[in-house]
Design a protein around this motif. Structure first.
Motif, mmCIF file in Angstrom:
data_model
loop_
_atom_site.group_PDB
_atom_site.id
_atom_site.type_symbol
_atom_site.label_atom_id
_atom_site.label_comp_id
_atom_site.label_asym_id
_atom_site.label_seq_id
_atom_site.Cartn_x
_atom_site.Cartn_y
_atom_site.Cartn_z
ATOM 1 N N LEU A 186 0.811 -1.217 0.000
ATOM 2 C CA LEU A 186 0.000 0.000 0.000
ATOM 3 C C LEU A 186 0.841 1.262 0.000
ATOM 4 C CD1 LEU A 186 -2.961 -0.832 2.430
ATOM 5 C CD2 LEU A 186 -2.805 -1.136 -0.046
ATOM 6 N N SER A 188 2.236 4.649 0.586
ATOM 7 C CA SER A 188 1.621 5.832 1.194
ATOM 8 C C SER A 188 0.247 6.127 0.596
ATOM 9 C CB SER A 188 2.538 7.049 0.995
ATOM 10 O OG SER A 188 2.754 7.282 -0.408
ATOM 11 N N ASP A 189 -0.343 5.144 -0.068
ATOM 12 C CA ASP A 189 -1.620 5.352 -0.757
ATOM 13 C C ASP A 189 -2.728 5.783 0.209
ATOM 14 O OD1 ASP A 189 -0.319 4.549 -3.013
ATOM 15 O OD2 ASP A 189 -1.308 2.603 -3.189
ATOM 16 N N ARG A 190 -3.582 6.673 -0.277
ATOM 17 C CA ARG A 190 -4.765 7.115 0.453
ATOM 18 C C ARG A 190 -5.988 6.873 -0.426
ATOM 19 N NH1 ARG A 190 -1.514 6.821 3.708
ATOM 20 N NH2 ARG A 190 -0.864 8.301 5.333
ATOM 21 N N TYR A 191 -7.155 6.736 0.207
ATOM 22 C CA TYR A 191 -8.353 6.337 -0.536
ATOM 23 C C TYR A 191 -9.553 7.204 -0.153
ATOM 24 C CZ TYR A 191 -5.309 2.323 -1.069
ATOM 25 O OH TYR A 191 -4.222 1.518 -1.336
ATOM 26 N N SER A 194 -13.415 3.170 1.251
ATOM 27 C CA SER A 194 -13.109 1.764 1.529
ATOM 28 C C SER A 194 -14.426 0.999 1.520
ATOM 29 C CB SER A 194 -12.418 1.610 2.881
ATOM 30 O OG SER A 194 -12.143 0.243 3.143
ATOM 31 N N LEU A 214 -6.740 0.627 9.826
ATOM 32 C CA LEU A 214 -6.180 0.947 8.507
ATOM 33 C C LEU A 214 -7.102 1.908 7.756
ATOM 34 C CD1 LEU A 214 -4.495 -1.473 6.033
ATOM 35 C CD2 LEU A 214 -6.351 -0.036 5.229
ATOM 36 N N GLU A 217 -6.805 5.377 9.144
ATOM 37 C CA GLU A 217 -5.555 6.030 8.794
ATOM 38 C C GLU A 217 -5.486 6.461 7.327
ATOM 39 O OE1 GLU A 217 -2.742 3.045 9.763
ATOM 40 O OE2 GLU A 217 -2.987 3.257 11.952
ATOM 41 N N ARG A 218 -6.139 5.698 6.427
ATOM 42 C CA ARG A 218 -5.903 5.898 5.004
ATOM 43 C C ARG A 218 -7.124 6.352 4.194
ATOM 44 N NH1 ARG A 218 -1.267 3.389 2.734
ATOM 45 N NH2 ARG A 218 0.053 2.354 4.286
ATOM 46 N N CYS A 219 -8.307 6.315 4.760
ATOM 47 C CA CYS A 219 -9.521 6.557 3.970
ATOM 48 C C CYS A 219 -10.337 7.714 4.526
ATOM 49 C CB CYS A 219 -10.392 5.299 3.948
ATOM 50 S SG CYS A 219 -9.524 3.810 3.393
ATOM 51 N N HIS A 310 -8.600 14.484 8.113
ATOM 52 C CA HIS A 310 -7.987 13.685 7.065
ATOM 53 C C HIS A 310 -6.482 13.675 7.220
ATOM 54 C CE1 HIS A 310 -11.724 14.753 4.415
ATOM 55 N NE2 HIS A 310 -12.018 14.064 5.503
#
Length: 311
Positions: A186, A188-191, A194, A214, A217-219, A310
């Motif tokens: 993954l 440093s990918d952000r989404y 989810s 997760l 942290e990322r979505c 975010h």
């Protein structure tokens, strides 16, 4: 007398019903009414035996649901090409071929798009099955990317299926990540969104907690559709996968309380627990939630991360 005899013969039972009377609706059928509506007596009078007519009932369910779809739902379905790959159990309704998987996908997309714009979105799906949600989303929206996290064998199936049904442009947006490779794959990918449809309930509670962290942290958005709890009802499937499978199912997921899944009040009482259990973090709010059609005990919710929180 001949006339009476001829009339009696005219109205006699068919050979089919003679056999039913001999084997199932017998002379003793009225002796004990206990359980008769759920055994072979009634399965020869009013219902088809669900233990041997599963496909009949499945097609009847899909047909009935199809009658309730709106123009927007059908438009979403028709944009999904190659739905026939894998030979699904389908019906044909007013010129449209449809199976339960893609019917549900169309309804899920309709629920999500009321709350967020998916065009240009980066999407992360955890546990994608064979890939029907991916297929539906990429066919309906110009997504920037779609990442699947899954177990090795299931990931192999979804990769093969999606390679077969997606065009080259759509497939180029895919990333397939095995659970063992999450941290490195993954990056440093952000989404923007989810997705989890009916798989968190089959994971160990600690695993679900790790995935929710997760997502936090990322979505910035999270769509979930899962059961509101567990049930024990051997009449539904005879525990055909064995008692060990039942034991394992009851131990998994964040919601393990027993629910009467055919009682609206019992299901409704578990909805607040569902909302709390699947909230990725304190800074997330529920944008919308409702029952996950067609199942009586499934709920779906779309969460949003509060502005300013975010990563």
């Amino acid at each position: 007398m001949e006339k009476e005899g001829g009339m009696a013969k005219a109205f006699q039972a068919s050979r089919q019903w003679e056999r039913i009377s001999e084997l199932w609706v017998t002379e003793n059928s009225a002796a004990d009414l206990r359980g008769f509506k759920s055994d072979r007596r009634n399965f020869n009078l009013a219902l088809w035996d669900p233990t041997t007519n599963g496909i009949r009932y499945l097609r009847a369910l899909v047909y009935e649901l199809a009658t309730r779809l709106g123009d927007d739902d059908w438009a979403r379905i028709e944009r999904i090409e190659n739905r026939e790959v894998g030979d699904p159990v389908s019906i044909r309704y007013e010129g449209h071929d449809i199976c339960l998987d893609y019917l549900q996908a169309a309804l899920e997309l309709g629920f999500i798009e009321k709350e967020m714009d998916l065009h240009g979105a980066h999407v992360l799906e955890i546990g994608a099955g064979y890939g029907r949600t991916v297929h539906a989303m990429l066919s309906n929206y110009d997504l920037a990317s779609y990442t699947i996290i899954d177990l090795k064998n299931t990931l192999s199936l979804s990769t093969a299926y999606l390679r077969a049904v997606l065009d080259d442009k759509q497939f180029a947006k895919m990333k397939f990540v095995q659970v063992e490779d999450i941290e490195t794959a993954l990056g440093s990918d952000r989404y923007d969104l989810s997705v989890n449809v009916h798989s968190f309930t089959e994971m160990a509670p600690d695993t679900v907690s790790a995935y929710l962290r997760l997502i936090d942290e990322r979505c910035t958005g999270f769509f979930v559709k899962n059961p509101v709890g567990k049930y024990i009802d051997k009449s539904m499937d005879g525990h055909g996968k064995g008692e060990e499978a039942v034991k394992l199912a009851l131990a998994n997921g964040p919601l393990r309380q027993i629910v009467d899944i055919h009682d609206t009040e019992s299901v409704a009482a578990s909805v607040p627990l569902f909302i709390d259990a699947y909230r990725p973090g304190e800074n997330w709010t529920v944008a919308a939630d409702t029952r996950g059609i067609p199942w009586s005990y499934f709920w779906q919710a779309l969460y949003r991360k509060n502005a300013g929180d975010h990563a």
